[in-house]
Design an enzyme around this catalytic site. Structure first.
Site, PDB file in Angstrom:
ATOM      1  N   HIS A  46       1.366  -1.474  -0.357  1.00 45.13           N
ATOM      2  CA  HIS A  46       0.085  -0.059   0.060  1.00 45.13           C
ATOM      3  C   HIS A  46       1.352   1.697   0.041  1.00 45.13           C
ATOM      4  O   HIS A  46       2.247   1.519   0.430  1.00 45.13           O
ATOM      5  CB  HIS A  46      -1.136   0.299   1.501  1.00 45.13           C
TER       6      HIS A  46
ATOM      7  N   ASP B 294      -7.793  -5.459  -0.103  1.00 44.61           N
ATOM      8  CA  ASP B 294      -7.781  -6.596  -1.208  1.00 44.61           C
ATOM      9  C   ASP B 294      -7.665  -7.480  -1.157  1.00 44.61           C
ATOM     10  O   ASP B 294      -8.945  -8.132  -1.745  1.00 44.61           O
ATOM     11  CB  ASP B 294      -8.017  -5.262  -2.352  1.00 44.61           C
TER      12      ASP B 294
HETATM   13  C1  SDX Z   1      -6.143  -0.086  -3.261  1.00 46.27           C
HETATM   14  O1  SDX Z   1      -3.922   4.329  -1.386  1.00 46.27           O
HETATM   15  C2  SDX Z   1      -5.254   4.071  -1.390  1.00 46.27           C
HETATM   16  O2  SDX Z   1      -5.773   4.320  -0.512  1.00 46.27           O
HETATM   17  C3  SDX Z   1      -6.376   2.843  -2.631  1.00 46.27           C
HETATM   18  C4  SDX Z   1      -6.999   1.654  -1.270  1.00 46.27           C
HETATM   19  C5  SDX Z   1      -8.269   2.844  -1.237  1.00 46.27           C
HETATM   20  O3  SDX Z   1      -9.066   2.530  -0.064  1.00 46.27           O
HETATM   21  O4  SDX Z   1      -8.618   3.279  -2.218  1.00 46.27           O
HETATM   22  O5  SDX Z   1      -6.351   1.734  -0.050  1.00 46.27           O
HETATM   23  C6  SDX Z   1      -7.410   0.784  -2.250  1.00 46.27           C
HETATM   24  O6  SDX Z   1      -6.132   0.532  -4.597  1.00 46.27           O
HETATM   25  C7  SDX Z   1      -5.406  -0.735  -2.529  1.00 46.27           C
HETATM   26  C8  SDX Z   1      -4.197  -1.478  -3.167  1.00 46.27           C
HETATM   27  C9  SDX Z   1      -4.990  -1.959  -3.749  1.00 46.27           C
HETATM   28  N1  SDX Z   1      -3.719  -2.958  -4.787  1.00 46.27           N
HETATM   29  C10 SDX Z   1      -3.313  -4.169  -4.656  1.00 46.27           C
HETATM   30  O7  SDX Z   1      -3.121  -4.684  -4.071  1.00 46.27           O
HETATM   31  C11 SDX Z   1      -2.291  -4.057  -5.854  1.00 46.27           C
HETATM   32  C12 SDX Z   1      -1.122  -4.584  -5.310  1.00 46.27           C
HETATM   33  N2  SDX Z   1       0.055  -3.578  -5.305  1.00 46.27           N
HETATM   34  C13 SDX Z   1       1.335  -3.316  -5.291  1.00 46.27           C
HETATM   35  O8  SDX Z   1       0.910  -2.851  -6.628  1.00 46.27           O
HETATM   36  C14 SDX Z   1       1.188  -1.161  -4.751  1.00 46.27           C
HETATM   37  O9  SDX Z   1       1.586  -1.581  -3.701  1.00 46.27           O
HETATM   38  C15 SDX Z   1       0.336  -0.455  -4.667  1.00 46.27           C
HETATM   39  C16 SDX Z   1       0.244   0.015  -6.196  1.00 46.27           C
HETATM   40  C17 SDX Z   1      -0.674  -0.557  -3.716  1.00 46.27           C
HETATM   41  C18 SDX Z   1       1.775   0.488  -3.858  1.00 46.27           C
HETATM   42  O10 SDX Z   1       2.382   0.754  -4.771  1.00 46.27           O
HETATM   43  P1  SDX Z   1       3.585   1.591  -5.021  1.00 46.27           P
HETATM   44  O11 SDX Z   1       3.315   2.654  -4.024  1.00 46.27           O
HETATM   45  O12 SDX Z   1       4.766   1.424  -5.475  1.00 46.27           O
HETATM   46  O13 SDX Z   1       4.988   0.742  -3.456  1.00 46.27           O
HETATM   47  P2  SDX Z   1       5.659   0.648  -2.089  1.00 46.27           P
HETATM   48  O14 SDX Z   1       6.339   2.393  -2.484  1.00 46.27           O
HETATM   49  O15 SDX Z   1       5.772   1.192  -0.521  1.00 46.27           O
HETATM   50  O16 SDX Z   1       6.683  -0.198  -2.850  1.00 46.27           O
HETATM   51  C19 SDX Z   1       7.764  -0.427  -1.963  1.00 46.27           C
HETATM   52  C20 SDX Z   1       8.725  -1.661  -3.097  1.00 46.27           C
HETATM   53  C21 SDX Z   1       8.881  -1.639  -4.254  1.00 46.27           C
HETATM   54  O17 SDX Z   1       9.818  -2.357  -4.484  1.00 46.27           O
HETATM   55  P3  SDX Z   1      10.944  -0.847  -5.549  1.00 46.27           P
HETATM   56  O18 SDX Z   1      10.189  -0.313  -7.008  1.00 46.27           O
HETATM   57  O19 SDX Z   1      11.466   0.203  -4.366  1.00 46.27           O
HETATM   58  O20 SDX Z   1      12.406  -2.038  -5.509  1.00 46.27           O
HETATM   59  O21 SDX Z   1       7.741  -2.994  -3.277  1.00 46.27           O
HETATM   60  C22 SDX Z   1       7.780  -3.635  -4.011  1.00 46.27           C
HETATM   61  C23 SDX Z   1       7.336  -2.460  -5.135  1.00 46.27           C
HETATM   62  O22 SDX Z   1       7.595  -2.413  -6.433  1.00 46.27           O
HETATM   63  N3  SDX Z   1       6.035  -3.939  -4.249  1.00 46.27           N
HETATM   64  C24 SDX Z   1       6.070  -4.797  -4.639  1.00 46.27           C
HETATM   65  C25 SDX Z   1       4.295  -4.890  -4.490  1.00 46.27           C
HETATM   66  N4  SDX Z   1       3.574  -3.841  -3.913  1.00 46.27           N
HETATM   67  C26 SDX Z   1       5.343  -3.106  -3.750  1.00 46.27           C
HETATM   68  N5  SDX Z   1       5.843  -6.004  -4.828  1.00 46.27           N
HETATM   69  C27 SDX Z   1       5.359  -7.425  -4.969  1.00 46.27           C
HETATM   70  N6  SDX Z   1       3.506  -6.875  -4.889  1.00 46.27           N
HETATM   71  C28 SDX Z   1       3.395  -6.258  -3.885  1.00 46.27           C
HETATM   72  N7  SDX Z   1       2.500  -5.758  -4.578  1.00 46.27           N
END
Ligand code: SDX
Length: 427
Positions: free
Chosen positions: A304, A361
């Site tokens: 998140h 989710d």
């Molecule tokens: C919702 O904003 C909100 O409030 C959204 C929400 C709401 O109520 O409106 O809460 C609803 O959208 C929840 C999120 C639902 N999406 C997913 O579950 C999809 C999977 N999650 C990821 O795509 C990701 O975690 C995000 C999109 C939610 C957040 O992306 P960020 O901001 O890029 O995450 P981060 O900066 O904390 O990531 C840190 C690292 C990164 O690696 P590096 O690029 O630094 O090497 O962790 C990695 C990311 O690539 N990473 C993941 C991951 N989520 C982050 N790696 C593997 N699997 C994942 N799910």
């Protein structure tokens, strides 16, 4: 603590106001930065940028706190109805008995949809995604309900129409997509039960309202009702800043929510867990793929932008998974897989170092599946839940004295000036 922030640049010192929020969050007010220093800021995805001051929702990502108008989400999920929560978000306080009674009457009065809208539904290609249908039909509401002259009445009626009709429109898209007769809202059913009945009642199998199922869906909607300046809420605010009507701004929010990284994640989680179940994919393989930077695969339902600990909503919806599955006496292998996957991931260094925990989710799809919704409707259900938050945020933006049309700047990194080359002279 000083009430300004100093910036040193090219031998000069510049001071900017420091803004401190209710819970001690601090921000540098850079509204005059370009004018004073020539500098702009660079923050792709706006992860470090406050777009507004808001009194609606507060999240603390490090502590896993979520409050609507100051009330903890845990208390609302336990004690409030979805209607009360919607009223709280939109009006800023919990309604008294007279106010909730009037709100209920208005929601029922406006729950029907113009019959001519059915022609729109009939002409979508079979298999159209319900989010595309919902976004289109919400935008079309302005055509059927033109603007009222008196501003306050226009806002209040439009808000009530949206909250009342969105359920009917969602259920209609489901029924029509299956070639079934549309079920109309009933005056004797409350908000959530009415929606379930419109979704699942049929002449051959009358729908039996189960109070636990109603409460599970209510809690799902309460948990999703608002979430600060997330992707879809920001879309509503940005589109709304052009002073379009509320239907158009909400339609933009629905479109933004559709994405698998945002509201589409609940559908993507079930698809991911189903793949594991059907193909017998070892869970450690999934974890490895999620950690592989060369692999675009993400562990759906994990991570998140704000929560760097367990999403407080995930804890609540996970409990409802067990309650519902026990009450309905069903077994769902996807729940077992989800729990095992969580067990492995939360102990894995990569997930620990990147603060990746289950978000709302991860388990919500299992609740929706247990109720009987098709996965294609999951994000529509998220949209119905988030609608009060979108409306509250839109209303707050229209009343905000600081509010201006959204127009971010950029850093140009393209080609320097060059001249036009006539076609005949090009290689
Ligand atoms: C919702 O904003 C909100 O409030 C959204 C929400 C709401 O109520 O409106 O809460 C609803 O959208 C929840 C999120 C639902 N999406 C997913 O579950 C999809 C999977 N999650 C990821 O795509 C990701 O975690 C995000 C999109 C939610 C957040 O992306 P960020 O901001 O890029 O995450 P981060 O900066 O904390 O990531 C840190 C690292 C990164 O690696 P590096 O690029 O630094 O090497 O962790 C990695 C990311 O690539 N990473 C993941 C991951 N989520 C982050 N790696 C593997 N699997 C994942 N799910």
């Amino acid at each position: 603590m000083s009430d300004t922030v100093k910036v040193f640049f090219e031998g000069n010192t510049y001071e900017f106001p420091l803004i401190v929020g209710t819970e001690g969050e601090k921000a540098i007010d850079i509204q005059k930065m370009r004018q004073k220093t020539g500098l702009i800021t660079y923050d792709p995805g706006f992860g470090n940028t406050g777009s507004c001051k808001s009194t609606i929702t507060f999240m603390d990502g490090e502590k896993g706190i979520l409050r609507y108008r100051g009330i903890p989400i845990e208390q609302l999920a336990e004690k409030a109805s979805f209607k009360e929560t919607a009223y709280l978000l939109i009006n800023g306080m919990l309604p008294n008995q007279a106010e909730i009674n009037r709100f209920s009457v208005l929601l029922n009065d406006h729950s029907l949809v113009h019959e001519d809208m059915q022609h729109f539904y009939q002409n979508f290609p079979r298999g159209s995604h319900p989010m595309g249908i919902l976004s289109t039909m919400v935008n079309a509401l302005r055509s059927f309900y033109p603007e009222l002259k008196e501003v306050d009445e226009e806002i209040n009626i439009t808000v009530t129409r949206l909250l009342a009709k969105v359920r009917t429109m969602a259920a209609m898209s489901y029924k029509i997509s299956r070639g079934h007769k549309v079920v109309y809202p009933r005056a004797d059913l409350a908000y959530t039960a009415n929606f379930l009945n419109m979704m699942f009642d049929s002449p051959v199998k009358p729908y039996i309202i189960d109070d636990d199922v109603v409460r599970a869906l209510e809690v799902f909607w309460i948990l999703h009702a608002d979430h600060e300046q997330n992707c879809s809420t920001s879309a509503v605010r940005v589109v709304g800043s052009g002073r379009v009507n509320l239907y158009a701004a909400i339609s933009a929010g629905i479109s933004a929510l559709w994405g698998p990284l945002h509201g589409g994640a609940n559908q993507a989680v079930i698809e991911m867990l189903s793949q594991v179940h059907e193909k017998g994919i070892p869970l450690h393989r999934l974890i490895e793929r999620a950690k592989d930077k060369k692999d675009p695969f993400r562990l759906m339902g994990f991570g998140h932008r704000v929560y760097k600990t367990y999403d407080p909503r995930a804890k609540i919806i996970k409990e409802w998974c067990h309650t519902l599955i026990n009450k309905l006496n069903i077994s769902d292998p996807l729940l077992d897989i989800a729990m095992e996957l969580e067990e492995i991931a939360v102990r894995d260094d990569y997930f620990i170092e990147n603060h990746l925990y289950p978000n709302v989710d991860f388990y919500s799809g299992i609740v929706l599946k247990a109720i009987g919704f098709p996965t294609s409707m999951f994000t529509v259900l998220f949209a119905i839940g988030r609608l009060p938050g979108w409306i509250a945020q839109w209303k707050e933006s229209t009343d905000d004295p600081d509010w201006r049309i959204s127009r971010p700047r950029q850093i140009y990194v393209g080609k320097p000036r060059s001249d036009y080359i006539p076609l005949e002279e090009r290689d």
